[in-house]
Design an enzyme around this catalytic site. Structure first.
Site, mmCIF file in Angstrom:
data_model
loop_
_atom_site.group_PDB
_atom_site.id
_atom_site.type_symbol
_atom_site.label_atom_id
_atom_site.label_comp_id
_atom_site.label_asym_id
_atom_site.label_seq_id
_atom_site.Cartn_x
_atom_site.Cartn_y
_atom_site.Cartn_z
ATOM 1 N N ASP A 62 0.877 -1.175 0.000
ATOM 2 C CA ASP A 62 0.000 0.000 0.000
ATOM 3 C C ASP A 62 0.908 1.218 0.000
ATOM 4 O O ASP A 62 1.555 1.526 1.009
ATOM 5 C CB ASP A 62 -0.891 -0.013 1.250
ATOM 6 C CG ASP A 62 -1.788 1.213 1.327
ATOM 7 O OD1 ASP A 62 -1.593 2.160 0.521
ATOM 8 O OD2 ASP A 62 -2.678 1.240 2.191
ATOM 9 N N ASN A 89 2.419 5.765 -11.112
ATOM 10 C CA ASN A 89 1.176 5.628 -11.869
ATOM 11 C C ASN A 89 -0.057 5.414 -10.989
ATOM 12 O O ASN A 89 -1.142 5.869 -11.334
ATOM 13 C CB ASN A 89 1.331 4.449 -12.853
ATOM 14 C CG ASN A 89 -0.005 3.965 -13.356
ATOM 15 O OD1 ASN A 89 -0.623 4.578 -14.233
ATOM 16 N ND2 ASN A 89 -0.505 2.869 -12.787
ATOM 17 N N TYR A 154 -9.710 15.720 -6.906
ATOM 18 C CA TYR A 154 -8.842 14.957 -7.821
ATOM 19 C C TYR A 154 -7.982 15.929 -8.647
ATOM 20 O O TYR A 154 -6.766 15.740 -8.782
ATOM 21 C CB TYR A 154 -9.701 14.077 -8.729
ATOM 22 C CG TYR A 154 -8.922 13.282 -9.753
ATOM 23 C CD1 TYR A 154 -8.242 12.133 -9.391
ATOM 24 C CD2 TYR A 154 -8.875 13.678 -11.086
ATOM 25 C CE1 TYR A 154 -7.531 11.390 -10.327
ATOM 26 C CE2 TYR A 154 -8.174 12.951 -12.031
ATOM 27 C CZ TYR A 154 -7.499 11.803 -11.650
ATOM 28 O OH TYR A 154 -6.794 11.085 -12.599
ATOM 29 N N LYS A 158 -3.739 16.330 -8.984
ATOM 30 C CA LYS A 158 -2.984 16.225 -10.240
ATOM 31 C C LYS A 158 -2.303 17.555 -10.605
ATOM 32 O O LYS A 158 -1.205 17.550 -11.167
ATOM 33 C CB LYS A 158 -3.909 15.741 -11.364
ATOM 34 C CG LYS A 158 -4.443 14.311 -11.147
ATOM 35 C CD LYS A 158 -3.340 13.258 -11.132
ATOM 36 C CE LYS A 158 -3.892 11.841 -11.169
ATOM 37 N NZ LYS A 158 -2.838 10.814 -11.175
ATOM 38 N N THR A 189 -10.155 1.877 -18.267
ATOM 39 C CA THR A 189 -9.539 1.071 -17.197
ATOM 40 C C THR A 189 -10.591 0.892 -16.097
ATOM 41 O O THR A 189 -11.759 1.237 -16.277
ATOM 42 C CB THR A 189 -8.324 1.811 -16.597
ATOM 43 O OG1 THR A 189 -8.810 2.977 -15.925
ATOM 44 C CG2 THR A 189 -7.304 2.208 -17.643
#
Ligand SMILES: NC(=O)c1ccc[n+]([C@@H]2O[C@H](COP(=O)([O-])OP(=O)(O)OC[C@H]3O[C@@H](n4cnc5c(N)ncnc54)[C@H](OP(=O)(O)O)[C@@H]3O)[C@@H](O)[C@H]2O)c1
Length: 261
Positions: A62, A89, A154, A158, A189
């Site tokens: 983790d 990633n 989010y 980023k 995905t």
């Protein structure tokens, strides 16, 4: 083969873009340290990579646990006796209005999408310095360049990742460490199903026109090979980024319309 006997450390290798990256790097001759929490998937991936003729190490971990992440980097470097490319990633989405987003959820994605990449970089740098070079790949998002409603948390993770990528590129230049930032649009995905959602998300509108993880992986391979600083894929993402800078009101309306579909 572009990366014969190079060693790549890939986080989030159990699915999606990370899995595709592990396979594409192996096809180019690289040995792979594969990191994620799902040990069974990592073992299956490692078997697949060994069948391609490279060495592979499954490192269930983790990565929001800083010491565990550092131990995984050290383990990879000791197993392969070198470390050439770090791919940050692993990441996760969070759909929630900023007015009510629970701190715990925001904190969790900040840990995974922002802090873990920085911790991995800090853990990998001593090895890069010893070898007098290395490559850092940060898988960000087009949402690290433009802002969408209900994805503010989010987007913030980023944008922050893009910012440190730009700074690190300058700070590490003399140490021959290059930094590639990757800003994909929609990719098919498990991202949507794994995201934390406080509002409904239309899966059909999301997947329409989405890239495949292999498309992204191949672009990254080419980007690392040519030492690019940034990839926006698909290239239409550059247009979105330009609209956000040149006509921010129009960008708001477009993002709102897309997010409300
Ligand atoms: N899909 C898109 O449309 C899209 C677009 C732009 C950018 N991105 C970015 O691309 C990256 C990869 O996402 P994806 O689309 O491939 O999503 P995905 O299929 O959900 O893969 C996410 C990966 O992260 C790993 N992960 C999650 N939490 C972790 C933790 N605490 N520790 C270690 N590993 C963890 C998952 O493995 P385990 O569950 O086994 O731990 C999985 O391998 C992310 O950074 C995402 O933000 C995706």
């Amino acid at each position: 083969m572009k990366f014969k006997n190079k060693v790549v450390f890939v986080t989030g290798a159990s699915s999606g873009i990370g899995h595709a990256l592990a396979v594409e790097f192996a096809r180019e001759g690289a040995h792979v340290a594969a990191v994620a929490r799902d040990a069974a998937r990592l073992t299956a991936l490692s078997d697949q990579l060994r069948d391609l003729g490279v060495d592979a190490l499954a490192l269930p971990c983790d990565i929001t646990q800083r010491e565990a992440l550092k131990a995984a980097v050290d383990r990879a470097a000791s197993h392969f006796r070198r470390l050439d490319i770090l791919v940050n990633n692993a990441g996760r989405g969070l759909y929630a209005p900023l007015a009510t987003v629970p701190f715990e959820d925001f904190d969790e994605v900040m840990n995974l999408n922002f802090w873990a990449p920085l911790w991995a970089i800090q853990s990998a740098l001593p090895y890069f310095e010893r070898q007098q070079g290395g490559v850092i790949v940060n898988i960000s998002s087009i949402l690290g360049k433009v802002d969408f409603p209900w994805m503010g948390a989010y987007c913030a993770t980023k944008h922050a990742l893009n910012s440190i990528s730009n700074t690190l590129r300058m700070e590490l230049k003399e140490k021959h460490v290059s930094v590639l930032t990757v800003c994909p649009g929609r990719v098919q995905t498990e991202f949507q199903q794994n995201a934390t959602k406080y509002r409904p998300v239309q899966n059909s509108s999301w997947s329409a026109g989405a890239l495949s993880p292999e498309d992204v992986a191949r672009a990254v391979i080419q980007g690392v090979w040519t030492r690019k600083r940034e990839i926006v894929i698909p290239r239409a993402g550059w247009l979105l980024a330009a609209v956000q800078h040149l006509a921010p009101g129009l960008a708001d309306r477009l993002a709102f319309a897309f997010s409300s579909k």
